[in-house]
Design an enzyme around this catalytic site. Structure first.
Site, short mmCIF file in Angstrom:
data_model
loop_
_atom_site.label_atom_id
_atom_site.label_comp_id
_atom_site.label_asym_id
_atom_site.label_seq_id
_atom_site.Cartn_x
_atom_site.Cartn_y
_atom_site.Cartn_z
N GLU A 192 0.87 -1.18 0.00
CA GLU A 192 0.00 0.00 0.00
C GLU A 192 0.91 1.23 0.00
OE1 GLU A 192 -3.46 -0.26 2.82
OE2 GLU A 192 -2.39 -2.10 3.41
N ARG A 196 4.68 -12.62 10.36
CA ARG A 196 5.55 -11.45 10.39
C ARG A 196 6.79 -11.77 11.20
NH1 ARG A 196 3.30 -6.34 9.25
NH2 ARG A 196 1.03 -6.33 9.02
N LYS A 229 3.66 1.37 10.40
CA LYS A 229 3.78 2.59 9.60
C LYS A 229 3.26 3.79 10.37
CE LYS A 229 3.52 0.72 4.89
NZ LYS A 229 2.69 0.64 3.68
#
Length: 559
Positions: free
Chosen positions: A35, A262, A272
């Site tokens: 993204e 992850r 982020k």
């Protein structure tokens, strides 16, 4: 095609099984779908290496697709940075794609779902929708608008698209099952109204697809065979399949979503939102601040593509999340730079060394190797004179037998030069040492082959000639946080754990060969650590960033 030089990870096993059953080599196609709402970090690097690495392993195309469905957070700056990062890591994508390329197709499919009674316009508030979703142990309740007619839904959805309805008044929801044990399947939102300009489509659209709707359908459009996501998307897999099945025709090739864990990195954060907070609050200077775990920050700090790819390969792919100690990443860059970085001499905390029996005004140019790990690296010449700088910590007036550096009455070798003996010191009124006076053995020159040059002494020091030294700004970067998991304590703000010693700026004195060093050039400052030239550096104002110390100093602290 698939050599088993090492055991396959579970994702490779999935692909191998598919190739044995209902997939062919030509069916394989992967994608990396960021993204564009921030800069990529070390966690994304693992995903990049996974997807593009599979492309290399199976000789299959890999798309770079930007899932740009939220115009409030996405910018062209992030698109450009992501492309630079992927290329810098050494990968090339087959096609550059954008979810926004498919907005019309996604809209047309949504209209078909409405016509087939698989979607409806809901006019409740987001809070009401959330409340009616129920809980993991309690079924949800149907929206009062769930049974709107197809004609009314089509009319309202068209008005949403045309911007004739205000933001937040309506959403389009999939009509699935409000009693499903998987809460994701309880009539998820597909579209929301946003009267915002998109970085690619401008003001063409007043509605934007939700990630779950756009992601799987984008995979379907691109004929992606395997869509690899992180574990938080495991509950979404059922919805992923439901959506692609609803738009596909019988017998069409469907993408397969699978999940991996992850890998979080110690002594940093990779959210982020939190990284943006660090930038906006001025705790770091930018997204590519060398203390940031962003790929651009690591690049600026002096990390190499090879070291990051090695790190990703070493930690591998797993089904359970865990925290990887940053010392492993530091080990990977040390291992790479040890083989490739030229050895140079620089002094960061200088004290002057005066060789009293060396001729005034004399200078010599001495030969020294560029990298003993690389036989093809060659040699260079460095200047030697009566006055030198050495590191302050390399001298003690009085020292025990375990101190193998310089002290009064003891001998050491100056790297690629002569053996010296310290005789006396000059101090200021506060007792600070200003100069160390010593004598040298003129017959002990390194490499000369004389008996004196072969004499063994216990210590070797690096040095820089005072009249030839060039000054440089040296930025000593360290870990940004003082604890392993700064965002693990839910009672404290992660900013409370900022390491106050994460950056020190000092003046260093370097050998003159470094005056022509260019941006991103990498060196080992002998006995100190690895450094690279910062992008802000100029010939008039050299700036070096410390990539990593020569050895892991944190390992001692953590024990």
């Amino acid at each position: 095609m698939t050599e088993n030089k090492k055991s396959l990870n579970f994702i490779e096993q999935i692909i191998e099984e598919d190739l044995k059953t209902n997939y062919t080599q030509n069916d394989l196609k992967f994608r990396f779908p960021p993204e564009p709402n921030g800069y990529l970090h070390i966690g994304h690097a693992s995903s990049i290496c996974l997807n593009f690495g599979l492309g290399e392993k199976y000789n299959a195309p890999v798309n770079l697709r930007f899932d740009d469905t939220n115009p409030t957070k996405e910018e062209q700056e992030y698109v450009d940075a992501i492309k630079e990062d992927v290329l810098w890591l050494g990968y090339k994508w087959a096609e550059e794609c954008y979810a926004s390329d498919y907005f019309q197709q996604l809209y047309d499919w949504a209209v078909e779902l409405i016509k087939n009674d698989y979607a409806y316009v809901d006019s409740q508030t987001s809070a009401q929708i959330a409340e009616q979703k129920g809980t993991p142990t309690e079924a949800g309740k149907n929206s009062p608008y769930r049974n709107r007619s197809v004609a009314e839904n089509l009319d309202l959805f068209e008005k949403m698209k045309n911007g004739e309805t205000a933001e937040g008044v309506h959403v389009l929801r999939a009509k699935i099952d409000m009693t499903s044990p998987n809460m994701i399947m309880r009539d998820p939102v597909m579209y929301r109204s946003l009267h915002k300009k998109h970085h690619r489509t401008g003001n063409d659209w007043n509605i934007y697809p939700m990630y779950d709707w756009a992601h799987g359908e984008s995979d379907f459009i691109e004929r992606i065979s395997h869509s690899f996501c992180t574990l938080e998307f495991l509950p979404h897999r059922e919805l992923y399949n439901w959506f692609v099945e609803k738009v596909s025709k019988n017998g069409e090739f469907l993408p397969k979503q699978r999940e991996f864990a992850r890998r979080n990195l110690s002594h940093t954060v990779v959210s982020k939102r939190k990284l943006l907070q660090l930038v906006e609050q001025g705790i770091v200077k930018s997204w590519d601040d060398p203390r940031m775990p962003t790929i651009s920050g690591l690049r600026r700090r002096g990390y190499t593509p090879a070291s990051i790819r090695k790190f990703a390969d070493t930690i591998g792919i797993a089904k359970r999340e865990n925290v990887i100690d940053v010392s492993l990443l530091e080990f990977c860059i040390r291992e790479d730079l040890n083989k490739t970085a030229p050895r140079v001499m620089g002094i960061l905390d200088p004290v002057k060394l005066v060789i009293t029996n060396y001729e005034e005004g004399k200078e010599e140019w001495l030969e020294t190797e560029n990298n003993p790990e690389d036989e093809n690296a060659g040699t260079r010449e460095i200047p030697f004179s009566k006055e030198l700088y050495i590191e302050r910590e390399d001298f003690k007036e009085e020292a025990n037998r375990k101190f193998f550096r310089l002290s009064i009455g003891k001998e050491v070798r100056l790297k690629s030069a002569y053996i010296i003996q310290a005789n006396s010191v000059v101090k200021d009124e506060n007792g600070e040492i200003l100069e160390i006076h010593c004598t040298y053995d003129p017959k002990s020159k390194s490499g000369s082959g004389t008996e004196e040059s072969l004499r063994k002494v216990k210590g070797t020091l690096h040095w820089v000639s005072v009249p030839h030294a060039i000054e440089a700004e040296v930025r000593l970067y360290d870990r940004l946080f003082s604890v392993e998991s700064p965002d693990a304590d839910k009672e404290k703000d992660f900013l409370e754990f900022i390491n106050p010693e994460s950056l020190k700026v000092i003046t260093g004195y370097l050998e003159p060969s470094l005056k022509d060093a260019g941006v991103a050039d990498k060196f080992q400052f002998q006995r100190i650590g690895y450094f690279c030239v910062d992008k802000e550096s100029t010939p008039e104002n050299l700036i070096f960033n410390r990539t990593v110390t020569l050895r892991d100093s944190w390992g001692k602290i953590d024990q």
